[in-house]
Design a protein around this motif. Structure first.
Motif, short mmCIF file in Angstrom:
data_model
loop_
_atom_site.label_atom_id
_atom_site.label_comp_id
_atom_site.label_asym_id
_atom_site.label_seq_id
_atom_site.Cartn_x
_atom_site.Cartn_y
_atom_site.Cartn_z
N THR A 52 0.84 -1.20 0.00
CA THR A 52 0.00 0.00 0.00
C THR A 52 0.88 1.26 0.00
O THR A 52 2.09 1.17 0.25
CB THR A 52 -0.88 0.02 1.25
N GLY A 87 -8.35 0.55 10.00
CA GLY A 87 -7.53 -0.43 9.30
C GLY A 87 -6.09 0.02 9.11
O GLY A 87 -5.66 0.25 7.98
N GLY A 89 -3.22 -1.40 9.16
CA GLY A 89 -2.22 -2.28 8.55
C GLY A 89 -1.06 -2.54 9.49
O GLY A 89 -1.24 -2.96 10.63
N GLU A 117 -9.16 -2.06 14.24
CA GLU A 117 -8.46 -3.17 13.58
C GLU A 117 -9.03 -4.50 14.03
O GLU A 117 -9.17 -4.75 15.22
CB GLU A 117 -6.96 -3.09 13.92
N ILE A 118 -9.33 -5.39 13.07
CA ILE A 118 -9.84 -6.72 13.46
C ILE A 118 -8.75 -7.79 13.43
O ILE A 118 -8.97 -8.88 13.93
CB ILE A 118 -10.96 -7.26 12.54
N ASN A 156 -6.92 4.72 4.84
CA ASN A 156 -6.27 4.44 3.56
C ASN A 156 -6.48 2.97 3.21
O ASN A 156 -6.11 2.09 3.99
CB ASN A 156 -4.76 4.74 3.63
C1 LIG Z 1 -5.68 -3.15 2.76
S1 LIG Z 1 -5.27 -3.02 4.42
C2 LIG Z 1 -4.77 -1.31 4.51
C3 LIG Z 1 -3.82 -1.05 5.63
C4 LIG Z 1 -3.27 0.36 5.79
N1 LIG Z 1 -4.30 1.34 5.92
C5 LIG Z 1 -2.32 0.70 4.69
O1 LIG Z 1 -2.61 1.58 3.89
O2 LIG Z 1 -1.25 0.09 4.63
C6 LIG Z 1 -6.81 -3.07 5.29
C7 LIG Z 1 -6.69 -2.92 6.78
O3 LIG Z 1 -7.99 -2.93 7.36
C8 LIG Z 1 -8.11 -3.99 8.32
N2 LIG Z 1 -9.49 -4.47 8.19
C9 LIG Z 1 -10.05 -5.09 7.13
N3 LIG Z 1 -11.37 -5.29 7.33
C10 LIG Z 1 -11.65 -4.77 8.55
C11 LIG Z 1 -12.85 -4.65 9.32
N4 LIG Z 1 -14.00 -5.12 8.86
N5 LIG Z 1 -12.79 -4.06 10.52
C12 LIG Z 1 -11.61 -3.57 10.99
N6 LIG Z 1 -10.43 -3.66 10.31
C13 LIG Z 1 -10.45 -4.25 9.10
C14 LIG Z 1 -7.05 -4.99 7.89
O4 LIG Z 1 -6.67 -5.90 8.88
C15 LIG Z 1 -5.93 -4.03 7.49
O5 LIG Z 1 -5.28 -3.49 8.61
#
Ligand SMILES: C[S@@+](CC[C@H](N)C(=O)[O-])C[C@H]1O[C@@H](n2cnc3c(N)ncnc32)[C@H](O)[C@@H]1O
Length: 364
Positions: A52, A87, A89, A117-118, A156
Motif C-alpha cells: 500500500t 484499518g 495495517g 483493527e480486526i 487508507n
Molecule cells: C488493505 S489493508 C490497509 C492497511 C493500511 N491502511 C495501509 O494503507 O497500509 C486493510 C486494513 O484494514 C483492516 N481491516 C479489514 N477489514 C476490517 C474490518 N471489517 N474491521 C476492521 N479492520 C479491518 C485490515 O486488517 C488491514 O489493517
C-alpha cells in the motif's frame, strides 16, 4: 477433492440455505473468526499479497501527518483530539504521520490514538510499532466503539475491504448476484431466483439505463453514515483514500489478489484478498445527507501534489545516496503515476468535515 475448511463451510451453508449473496461470501472470506483472510495473516510486503502507499514511501504518511496537523489547527486546536485510523495495517502510516507531526508539538501532545483493527496479527505489529513512540493508544473492533470527542479520522485502503452487495440487471428488473455450486460441483457465480422489488428506483440515476447484464455494487455497512453523523455532531475531519470511481456507475469490480497477482474471486476462499472499488459519490452523498461538509473527491496525485510531495521528496533526496535518491523518485512516480501500475489516478481522496470548517489542505 481436498477443500479448505472455509470452502467446506461455505458449501455446507449453500446446501442448507441456498445460493449465498456476494456480501455474505465476501464477509466469510475476509472476516470469518477462524479462517477469514484478515484474521489469519499479515498480508503485506514482498512476501505477502499486496503493498500500500504508506509501505511504498515514508513521504505518504508524513504528508498525511501534516494534513492532520492542519485539520487540528482549523478545528480550533482542541486540547484533546482523537486521531482515529481505520484499518492501520502495519502501523507504518501512523508512525510516519506522528514523526511529521512533531513540527507542531501542541498537536502531538493533544493526540490520543484510536486504531480500528480486526486482525490480531496486525494489532500486535501496530502495538510494537507504536511502543517506540510516546503517545497514548487504544484499539477497537469497530468505528462505533470509539468514544465521542473532536476527531481526525484516517482511512487508507480500508473501504475497499468492506463487503459489497451486487445486483445484476435482467429484462424484468434487478436480481441479487450470488455464489452457488454449479452442475460440475464448483463454486460459481449465479443469479438469485427472485427479482429485487423496486430496485430500479433505488439505483443512482446514472445506473438506471444500464443495459441488461450490467452489475451494480453497493455497500450496506453504514460507515459513511456514521462518519457523516460524527462530523456533523462535533468538530472533526476525515480523510478517505482508496481506489475507486468519482461517480456512481455500473460495473463488476470484485477482485481477488494473492501473492501480488489477480486470481479468481471464487478460488481458495479465505486465502486471497477480496476487494471492490469504492464508490466515492455514494460515500460523499451519504455523509452530505447527514449534514457534514464534503471536500473533493480528487485524484490521489492532485491531493499529494497539493500537500507538497515534490518538495518533501526533494528535501529527502538532499541527504540521500544516488541509489536512495532513485528509490525516492520511483516511489513518488508510483504514488503519482497515471498509467499502468500508477496510483495517482486510480486512487481518489475525499474529506468529510464539520460543516463550519473551511476547505482542508489538498482539496483547494
Ligand atoms: C488493505 S489493508 C490497509 C492497511 C493500511 N491502511 C495501509 O494503507 O497500509 C486493510 C486494513 O484494514 C483492516 N481491516 C479489514 N477489514 C476490517 C474490518 N471489517 N474491521 C476492521 N479492520 C479491518 C485490515 O486488517 C488491514 O489493517
Amino acid at each position: 477433492m481436498d477443500l479448505s475448511p472455509l470452502e467446506n463451510e461455505i458449501r455446507k451453508r449453500i446446501k442448507l440455505a441456498g445460493p449465498m449473496p456476494i456480501r455474505q461470501f465476501m464477509t466469510m472470506c475476509l472476516t470469518h473468526p477462524d479462517y477469514g483472510y484478515y484474521v489469519t495473516r499479515d498480508p503485506f510486503g514482498v512476501s505477502g499479497d499486496f503493498i500500500t502507499s504508506p509501505e511504498i514511501s515514508q513521504v505518504f504518511g508524513e504528508l498525511i501527518g501534516l494534513w492532520a496537523a492542519s485539520a487540528w489547527h482549523m478545528m480550533g486546536q482542541p486540547e484533546n483530539v482523537r486521531l482515529i485510523e481505520l484499518g492501520p495495517g502495519r502501523g507504518t502510516m501512523l508512525i510516519d504521520a506522528m514523526r511529521a507531526a512533531q513540527v507542531v508539538p501542541a498537536f502531538r501532545a493533544a493526540i490520543v490514538l484510536h486504531l480500528v483493527e480486526i486482525n490480531p496479527k496486525l494489532r500486535e505489529r501496530q502495538q510494537q510499532m507504536l511502543g517506540t513512540i510516546d503517545v497514548p493508544a487504544m484499539w477497537h473492533e469497530t468505528f462505533d466503539e470509539v468514544p465521542d470527542g473532536p476527531a481526525i479520522i484516517l482511512a487508507n485502503e480500508f473501504f475497499d475491504a468492506l463487503p459489497i452487495n451486487q445486483a445484476i440487471k435482467q429484462f424484468n428488473g434487478w436480481y441479487e448476484r450470488v455464489v452457488e455450486v454449479d452442475a460440475s460441483g464448483n463454486l460459481a457465480f449465479g443469479i438469485a431466483s427472485d427479482v429485487i422489488p423496486l430496485f430500479d428506483q433505488l439505483v443512482p440515476p446514472a445506473v438506471r439505463d444500464a443495459p441488461v447484464g450490467s452489475i451494480y455494487e453497493w455497500r450496506t455497512d453504514n460507515l459513511a453514515l456514521a462518519i457523516g453523523q460524527r462530523m456533523r455532531r462535533e468538530l472533526g475531519a476525515a480523510l478517505i483514500i482508496d481506489y475507486g470511481h468519482l461517480k456512481s456507475a455500473a460495473g463488476d469490480t470484485l477482485q481477488a489478489v494473492g501473492n501480488h497477482n489477480f486470481v479468481s474471486a471464487l478460488h481458495n476462499p479465505g486465502e486471497v484478498d477480496l476487494t471492490a472499488h469504492v464508490d466515492f459519490e455514494a460515500i460523499a452523498s451519504t455523509a452530505d445527507s447527514m449534514g457534514a461538509r464534503i471536500h473533493g473527491p480528487v485524484d490521489q496525485a492532485r491531493l499529494l501534489r497539493n500537500l507538497g510531495i515534490e518538495k518533501r521528496a526533494a528535501a529527502l533526496k538532499t541527504y540521500a545516496s544516488p541509489e536512495k535518491g532513485a528509490e525516492i523518485d520511483s516511489a513518488c512516480q508510483r504514488l503519482l503515476g497515471q498509467g499502468r501500475g500508477g496510483m495517482g489516478r486510480l486512487f481518489k481522496a475525499l474529506a468529510i468535515t464539520h460543516p463550519d470548517m473551511k476547505t482542508v489542505p489538498g482539496f483547494e
